[in-house]
Design an enzyme around this catalytic site. Structure first.
Site, mmCIF file in Angstrom:
data_model
loop_
_atom_site.group_PDB
_atom_site.id
_atom_site.type_symbol
_atom_site.label_atom_id
_atom_site.label_comp_id
_atom_site.label_asym_id
_atom_site.label_seq_id
_atom_site.Cartn_x
_atom_site.Cartn_y
_atom_site.Cartn_z
ATOM 1 N N CYS A 114 0.866 -1.118 -0.142
ATOM 2 C CA CYS A 114 -0.035 0.001 -0.001
ATOM 3 C C CYS A 114 0.701 1.101 -0.007
ATOM 4 O O CYS A 114 2.021 1.275 0.837
ATOM 5 C CB CYS A 114 -0.787 -0.013 1.225
ATOM 6 S SG CYS A 114 -2.406 0.967 1.020
ATOM 7 N N CYS A 116 0.400 4.044 1.520
ATOM 8 C CA CYS A 116 0.526 4.708 2.828
ATOM 9 C C CYS A 116 1.810 4.351 3.806
ATOM 10 O O CYS A 116 1.918 5.012 4.703
ATOM 11 C CB CYS A 116 -0.819 4.455 3.787
ATOM 12 S SG CYS A 116 -1.277 2.629 3.865
ATOM 13 N N CYS A 124 -3.569 6.169 0.968
ATOM 14 C CA CYS A 124 -3.414 4.527 0.502
ATOM 15 C C CYS A 124 -3.244 4.780 -0.861
ATOM 16 O O CYS A 124 -2.984 3.751 -1.669
ATOM 17 C CB CYS A 124 -4.641 3.731 0.781
ATOM 18 S SG CYS A 124 -4.625 3.422 2.742
ATOM 19 N N LYS A 188 -12.277 -3.789 2.144
ATOM 20 C CA LYS A 188 -12.697 -3.029 3.360
ATOM 21 C C LYS A 188 -13.778 -2.241 3.152
ATOM 22 O O LYS A 188 -14.093 -1.650 2.167
ATOM 23 C CB LYS A 188 -11.362 -2.055 3.367
ATOM 24 C CG LYS A 188 -9.961 -2.627 3.509
ATOM 25 C CD LYS A 188 -9.052 -1.653 3.955
ATOM 26 C CE LYS A 188 -7.620 -1.700 2.963
ATOM 27 N NZ LYS A 188 -6.673 -0.549 3.298
ATOM 28 N N LYS A 244 -12.198 -7.224 5.397
ATOM 29 C CA LYS A 244 -11.884 -6.603 6.782
ATOM 30 C C LYS A 244 -12.532 -5.285 7.061
ATOM 31 O O LYS A 244 -12.988 -4.596 5.983
ATOM 32 C CB LYS A 244 -10.147 -6.221 6.884
ATOM 33 C CG LYS A 244 -9.916 -5.152 6.133
ATOM 34 C CD LYS A 244 -8.327 -5.058 6.178
ATOM 35 C CE LYS A 244 -7.865 -4.179 7.325
ATOM 36 N NZ LYS A 244 -6.327 -3.834 7.044
ATOM 37 N N SER A 271 -7.470 -4.267 14.310
ATOM 38 C CA SER A 271 -6.806 -3.611 15.621
ATOM 39 C C SER A 271 -8.007 -3.254 16.490
ATOM 40 O O SER A 271 -8.047 -3.499 17.698
ATOM 41 C CB SER A 271 -5.891 -2.472 15.136
ATOM 42 O OG SER A 271 -6.509 -1.481 14.221
ATOM 43 N N TYR A 310 -4.283 -10.346 15.486
ATOM 44 C CA TYR A 310 -3.286 -10.187 16.574
ATOM 45 C C TYR A 310 -3.349 -11.000 17.706
ATOM 46 O O TYR A 310 -2.080 -10.907 18.445
ATOM 47 C CB TYR A 310 -3.302 -8.663 17.105
ATOM 48 C CG TYR A 310 -3.331 -7.667 15.952
ATOM 49 C CD1 TYR A 310 -2.054 -7.316 15.440
ATOM 50 C CD2 TYR A 310 -4.475 -7.007 15.196
ATOM 51 C CE1 TYR A 310 -2.090 -6.488 14.330
ATOM 52 C CE2 TYR A 310 -4.598 -6.225 14.282
ATOM 53 C CZ TYR A 310 -3.259 -5.912 13.752
ATOM 54 O OH TYR A 310 -3.226 -4.960 12.650
HETATM 55 ZN ZN LIG Z 1 -3.075 1.935 2.893
#
Ligand SMILES: [Zn+2]
Length: 320
Positions: A114, A116, A124, A188, A244, A271, A310
């Site tokens: 990506c 970002c 992004c 997303k 996601k 997260s 995670y």
């Molecule tokens: Zn990104």
């Protein structure tokens, strides 16, 4: 009478259509170019890793029976157009080379691709006056994918959600002789649950200022546009997909499974989902292990073949 089928623990397990195993898990790691290793403030309980620590963490991951890691590189510096990403001796390449040399084919290395990660605006995609520049972004993602593949990434995961990203990546990889590197495309929906991750990846304390990042995620309410995007990327050659966040998109996972039954699906327990489980159990509202396994099993039942989380190490230990 369903109670007959709950007569014993053995009976319950016998009649289950599927059971979660550590082989279903993917562990995300944050590797820092500055070599500093400390707890990630926005994702408490997870650590930034130096490259050496990343090797140790991957060793633990493999020993727990988890077959893959998702690698996020946190750079010391970024630049305006992200061209830093194309340096052959750049940090991401260094990470993949080291992990590949150490683990060979025993651990699947998935690269998050990506803009970002590399651009100072931490956006992004390339944009002009608020308009997403799809072709320019997709072309760059293809070039970055080749750098990561050359260094040892087994899978590249385009995260920008721009149109044409899979086509450009596939073409670039094939042209460079990496037809054995798979493309795993991200899907997303708009979500506040990404926020702890943005903070973890940001170099500044005010990440993504002035940027409307909803432009490159789909409307949470609109399942039709979500599926348009999935159909497009699969038609362009995506080998696998990632949905996601997981919790707010269980129906999308099922929808992708029904429409594209031959394409492996990963769900990313992001997260914010991690933070909700951690904070609510620390506050004493829930038993953490029970809550965690309930959420993970619901993601699996919705149709995820793989779960990026995670909590991967904790889950693998609980399953043993
Ligand atoms: Zn990104």
């Amino acid at each position: 009478m369903t109670t007959r089928l709950k007569k014993s623990k053995a009976m319950i397990r016998l009649v289950r259509p599927m059971e979660l195993t550590p082989e279903d898990l993917i562990y995300p790691i944050f590797v820092r170019e500055d070599g500093k290793s400390f707890e990630i403030p926005s994702i408490r309980g997870q650590k930034y890793l130096s490259l050496d620590d990343a090797v140790d963490k991957c060793q633990d991951t493999a020993e727990l029976g988890i077959p893959a890691v998702m690698v996020f590189g946190v750079l010391k510096e970024k630049d305006a157009d992200g061209s830093i990403a194309l340096r052959k001796e750049g940090f991401h390449a260094k990470v993949f080379k080291k992990l590949k040399r150490k683990f060979g084919d025993d651990l699947v290395l998935i690269s998050n691709v990506c803009l970002c990660d590399y651009t100072t605006d931490e956006f992004c995609v390339y944009a002009e006056k608020g308009r997403v520049l799809n072709e320019k972004t997709a072309d760059m993602l293809g070039k970055i994918a080749v750098v990561h593949a050359e260094a040892g990434a087994d899978v590249v995961a385009p995260a920008a959600m721009c149109d044409g990203q899979v086509r450009h990546m596939r073409q670039a990889l094939d042209a460079a002789g990496f037809d054995d590197v798979a493309v795993m495309s991200y899907f997303k929906t708009d979500s506040c649950l990404f926020q702890p991750f943005f903070e973890a990846m940001a170099l500044s304390k005010t990440p993504r200022r002035g940027i409307d990042s909803s432009k490159f995620r789909t409307d949470i309410i609109n399942e039709k546009v979500f599926m348009q995007k999935v159909n497009l990327d699969i038609s362009e050659g995506a080998d696998m997909v990632i949905v996601k966040p997981a919790l707010t998109n269980l129906d999308h996972i099922l929808r992708v499974k029904q429409k594209h039954s031959t394409v492996p699906i990963a769900a990313y327990q992001v997260s914010g989902e991690y933070a909700m489980i951690k904070a609510s159990s620390e506050a004493g509202y829930f038993n953490k292990d029970v809550l965690l396994m309930e959420t993970i099993n619901s993601i699996k039942r919705a149709g995820a073949d793989m779960i990026i989380t995670y909590h991967a190490h904790e889950i693998a230990k609980l399953l043993k």
